[in-house]
Scaffold this motif. Structure first.
Motif, short mmCIF file in Angstrom:
data_model
loop_
_atom_site.label_atom_id
_atom_site.label_comp_id
_atom_site.label_asym_id
_atom_site.label_seq_id
_atom_site.Cartn_x
_atom_site.Cartn_y
_atom_site.Cartn_z
N THR A 40 10.47 5.22 -8.47
CA THR A 40 10.84 4.49 -7.20
C THR A 40 12.09 3.55 -7.88
N ASN A 68 10.05 4.22 1.55
CA ASN A 68 9.27 3.37 0.45
C ASN A 68 7.70 3.86 0.36
N SER A 73 0.61 3.45 2.57
CA SER A 73 -0.33 2.50 2.75
C SER A 73 -1.19 2.72 4.09
N LYS A 79 -4.33 -7.35 2.00
CA LYS A 79 -2.87 -7.60 1.62
C LYS A 79 -3.12 -8.42 0.02
N GLU A 83 -0.42 -7.76 -2.77
CA GLU A 83 0.23 -9.09 -3.67
C GLU A 83 0.07 -9.35 -5.27
N TRP A 86 1.82 -6.53 -6.81
CA TRP A 86 3.64 -6.84 -7.02
C TRP A 86 3.77 -8.08 -7.95
N ASN A 101 -5.15 5.16 0.50
CA ASN A 101 -3.76 5.89 0.91
C ASN A 101 -4.04 6.80 2.18
N LEU A 113 -4.16 4.17 -8.97
CA LEU A 113 -2.96 4.11 -9.25
C LEU A 113 -2.40 3.40 -10.51
N ILE A 115 0.99 1.61 -11.92
CA ILE A 115 2.49 1.57 -11.80
C ILE A 115 2.95 1.06 -13.11
P1 FAD Z 1 4.68 -4.94 2.11
O1 FAD Z 1 5.27 -5.77 2.99
O2 FAD Z 1 5.38 -3.43 1.61
O3 FAD Z 1 3.87 -5.49 0.90
C1 FAD Z 1 2.75 -6.41 0.85
C2 FAD Z 1 3.12 -7.66 -0.07
O4 FAD Z 1 3.43 -6.88 -1.29
C3 FAD Z 1 4.28 -8.54 0.35
O5 FAD Z 1 3.70 -9.45 1.13
C4 FAD Z 1 4.76 -8.83 -0.85
O6 FAD Z 1 4.17 -10.01 -1.32
C5 FAD Z 1 4.67 -7.69 -1.75
N1 FAD Z 1 5.69 -6.89 -1.85
C6 FAD Z 1 6.09 -5.87 -1.51
N2 FAD Z 1 7.29 -5.14 -1.69
C7 FAD Z 1 8.03 -5.99 -2.60
C8 FAD Z 1 9.03 -6.07 -3.36
N3 FAD Z 1 9.93 -5.18 -3.28
N4 FAD Z 1 9.08 -7.40 -4.25
C9 FAD Z 1 8.21 -8.08 -4.30
N5 FAD Z 1 7.15 -8.20 -3.67
C10 FAD Z 1 7.03 -7.20 -2.76
N6 FAD Z 1 1.33 1.41 -1.68
C11 FAD Z 1 0.28 2.15 -1.27
O7 FAD Z 1 -0.35 1.72 -0.38
N7 FAD Z 1 -0.03 3.43 -1.78
C12 FAD Z 1 0.74 3.96 -2.88
O8 FAD Z 1 0.51 4.95 -3.55
C13 FAD Z 1 1.76 2.96 -3.51
N8 FAD Z 1 2.40 3.62 -4.66
C14 FAD Z 1 3.27 2.73 -5.32
C15 FAD Z 1 4.01 3.28 -6.10
C16 FAD Z 1 4.97 2.33 -6.74
C17 FAD Z 1 5.66 2.83 -7.92
C18 FAD Z 1 5.32 0.99 -6.34
C19 FAD Z 1 6.43 0.34 -7.02
C20 FAD Z 1 4.59 0.71 -5.11
C21 FAD Z 1 3.79 1.25 -4.68
N9 FAD Z 1 2.88 0.91 -3.64
C22 FAD Z 1 1.99 1.96 -2.85
C23 FAD Z 1 3.15 -0.51 -2.90
C24 FAD Z 1 4.00 -0.45 -1.78
O9 FAD Z 1 5.25 -0.37 -2.23
C25 FAD Z 1 3.51 -1.45 -0.71
O10 FAD Z 1 3.94 -2.49 -1.20
C26 FAD Z 1 2.21 -1.44 -0.07
O11 FAD Z 1 2.30 -0.22 0.26
C27 FAD Z 1 2.00 -2.49 1.10
O12 FAD Z 1 2.85 -2.26 2.00
P2 FAD Z 1 2.99 -2.82 3.45
O13 FAD Z 1 3.97 -2.11 4.36
O14 FAD Z 1 1.55 -2.97 3.88
O15 FAD Z 1 3.19 -4.40 2.98
#
Ligand code: FAD
Length: 512
Positions: A40, A68, A73, A79, A83, A86, A101, A113, A115
């Motif tokens: 990503t 994304n 998710s 949450k 958090e 990240w 997932n 997972l 990362i």
């Molecule tokens: P989001 O709003 O996306 O995230 C929840 C919290 O995470 C936020 O309140 C914030 O604190 C933090 N956050 C989110 N994005 C960022 C950012 N860009 N910078 C800083 N903080 C951030 N999620 C899964 O559920 N399944 C997966 O298989 C998965 N694989 C991933 C693989 C990679 C390489 C990465 C980088 C991330 C992965 N994620 C995965 C995490 C995903 O990107 C989301 O953060 C997560 O799914 C939560 O999504 P959301 O929409 O509920 O909340």
């Protein structure tokens, strides 16, 4: 030096230099990897995913690239997990954990997972590498094992008997509430003591069982704790084998053996059985005593009457030898008639003597019998302040008539207690011990009474010989009957001085 090369720049590595791998190979490795791999940008937008990723998530490359990772998710993951995920990767550290997932078709799976941030030359994170695999089935099996373990533990815990599992070094690895209660009551590790007693009781059978895996059931074990109160437990054991879970034992299985010990407190039952046994013994002995007293009284009366009748018979014989005369003849006839009547009375008395009950010969546990007799005498021993030293040895069973043997030992104990009672002011000690000899077993009863003078040691076995005064209710048949019993069992009795004074009665009974 850049170790990766384009197809066009592929050449033989220089000597001593690290081997270079073409970039294309890297691509193929990622493409063919069994792990779901995605790359990503810094905001988790998917730039690339491999076929395994597509298989696991159900999304094709076209459907997923540009979206994304959060598309995967399933919102039951707390949450806080995201958090911390990240927070970790933003610090340019790899994160590893479990997420729930959702596939394209809506079905869920548990993803394990990892990362890894990809840091560019500028020191900033340019990309993230995500690698995950579906561990739903592994988790299901783990949970199933945990559930079963919890279920077994709660069943074991709720069991009304003490349960304990011991490893090969006899250390407790599992126990239940009842066992913990036992520790509280007995004030030590009860399993160790009970195992010691089981080893002694089962002998070689215990080790055989360990080798063949054959358990044992209902072995009764006596335990005397700090309170000196004897408790009884029925123990059953099962041998359980476990495969070693370490990596070393993966291809060469190593087995561990455990002993599951189920311990049931049967003290109340034993006491009840003992009370019933002692009461039965008391009743049998009382009946035996009644018969014996009647026999002794009748024997005594016949014995006492026999002397004047003998004199009468002698007088009749004398008169018969005298020259005849009317007075002499009529006196002789009257005396002869009186003698006949007297003899007839003696015959009637003899016929009234109750016979000894016919008792079958059975195996007799002398230790148990003596213990029951001592229990029977307890109130009297306590009243007389007599201390008892009971030293049983492991005895084989002897063949005998139990009631007659019990009467014999009761008479000896009674004599000993009375002797101690009479010895006012002296030691008040009774010692009862048993021993095994090559062909016989031995019971020794020692008292701290006045002892028996040497000149009476044989006389005391004669009928109606008594050292007691006329005021006592003794007619001197006790030891005579005791010898009778022993003779009928092929045994012996010997009276001697006890080492610390008093009398020592040694009884020997054959074992074969
Ligand atoms: P989001 O709003 O996306 O995230 C929840 C919290 O995470 C936020 O309140 C914030 O604190 C933090 N956050 C989110 N994005 C960022 C950012 N860009 N910078 C800083 N903080 C951030 N999620 C899964 O559920 N399944 C997966 O298989 C998965 N694989 C991933 C693989 C990679 C390489 C990465 C980088 C991330 C992965 N994620 C995965 C995490 C995903 O990107 C989301 O953060 C997560 O799914 C939560 O999504 P959301 O929409 O509920 O909340």
């Amino acid at each position: 030096m850049n170790r990766f090369m384009n197809e066009s720049s592929r050449s033989q590595p220089e000597e001593g230099a690290e081997p270079s791998i073409p970039l294309e190979i890297f691509r193929e490795v990622v493409e063919q990897a069994a792990l779901a791999i995605s790359i990503t940008d810094a905001h988790a937008h998917i730039l690339y995913c491999n076929p395994a990723f597509q298989r696991v998530t159900g999304y094709s490359t076209a459907e997923i690239v540009g979206r994304n990772e959060s598309v995967l998710s399933y919102k039951v993951t707390p949450k806080l997990v995201y958090e911390s995920l990240w927070a970790q990767i933003l610090r340019q550290r790899a994160w590893n954990g479990l997420l729930v997932n959702r596939r394209k078709d809506g079905s869920r799976y548990l993803a394990e997972l990892t990362i890894t941030p990809v840091v560019g030359d500028s020191g900033k994170t340019s990309h993230y590498l995500g690698m995950h695999r579906d561990v739903t089935e592994v988790h299901r099996l783990e949970r199933q094992v945990q559930n079963q373990k919890a279920m077994i533990e709660s069943v074991v815990d709720a069991a009304p008997v003490a349960i304990v599992m011991l490893d090969e070094r006899e250390r407790v690895v599992l126990d239940n509430q009842e066992y913990k209660k036992l520790i509280g009551e007995l004030g030590q590790e009860p399993a160790a003591t009970l195992l010691g007693a089981l080893h002694a009781d089962l002998g070689e059978e215990f080790e055989q069982g360990r080798l063949t895996g054959r358990g044992f059931t209902g072995r009764e074990v006596r335990h005397v704790g700090r309170s000196r109160k004897a408790r009884w437990f029925a123990c059953s054991g099962s041998w359980i084998e476990e495969q070693d879970g370490s990596a070393d034992a993966f291809y060469e299985p190593v087995r561990h053996q455990y002993l599951l010990l189920v311990i049931q407190d049967i003290t109340a039952l034993k006491e009840q059985q003992e009370a019933i046994r002692v009461n039965a013994l008391r009743a049998v002995l009382a009946e035996q005593e009644r018969i014996q007293a009647l026999r002794e009284t009748l024997f005594g009366a016949i014995y006492q009457l026999q002397a004047p009748f003998n004199m009468l018979a002698a007088a009749v014989r004398m008169l018969e030898r005298q020259p005849g005369g009317s007075v002499a003849d009529s006196l002789s006839a009257s005396l002869a008639e009186a003698l006949d009547k007297g003899n007839a009375t003696l015959d009637t008395l003899r016929a009234c003597i109750p016979s000894q009950s016919d008792e079958n010969i059975t195996p007799v546990d002398l230790n148990a019998m003596l213990k029951d007799l001592l229990r029977l005498f307890t109130p009297r021993l306590l009243a007389d302040g007599i201390t008892v030293e009971w030293q049983p040895a492991g005895l084989p069973l002897v063949s005998g008539r139990p009631t007659r043997l019990a009467t014999l030992f009761k008479a000896l104990l009674e004599n000993a207690i009375e002797a101690i009672h009479d010895n006012r002011g002296g030691r008040r000690e009774l010692k009862v011990s048993t021993a095994t000899k090559p062909d016989w077993v031995e019971v020794v009863i020692e008292d701290s009474g006045p002892g028996i003078p040497e000149e009476w040691r044989y006389k005391v076995f004669e009928p109606f010989f008594t050292t007691k005064g006329a005021d006592r209710q003794h007619i001197g048949m006790g030891l005579c009957s005791a010898q009778d019993v022993l003779t009928s069992h092929g045994g012996l009795i010997e009276l001697a001085d006890a080492p610390a004074g008093g009398c020592r009665a040694r009884v020997q009974l054959p074992t074969t």
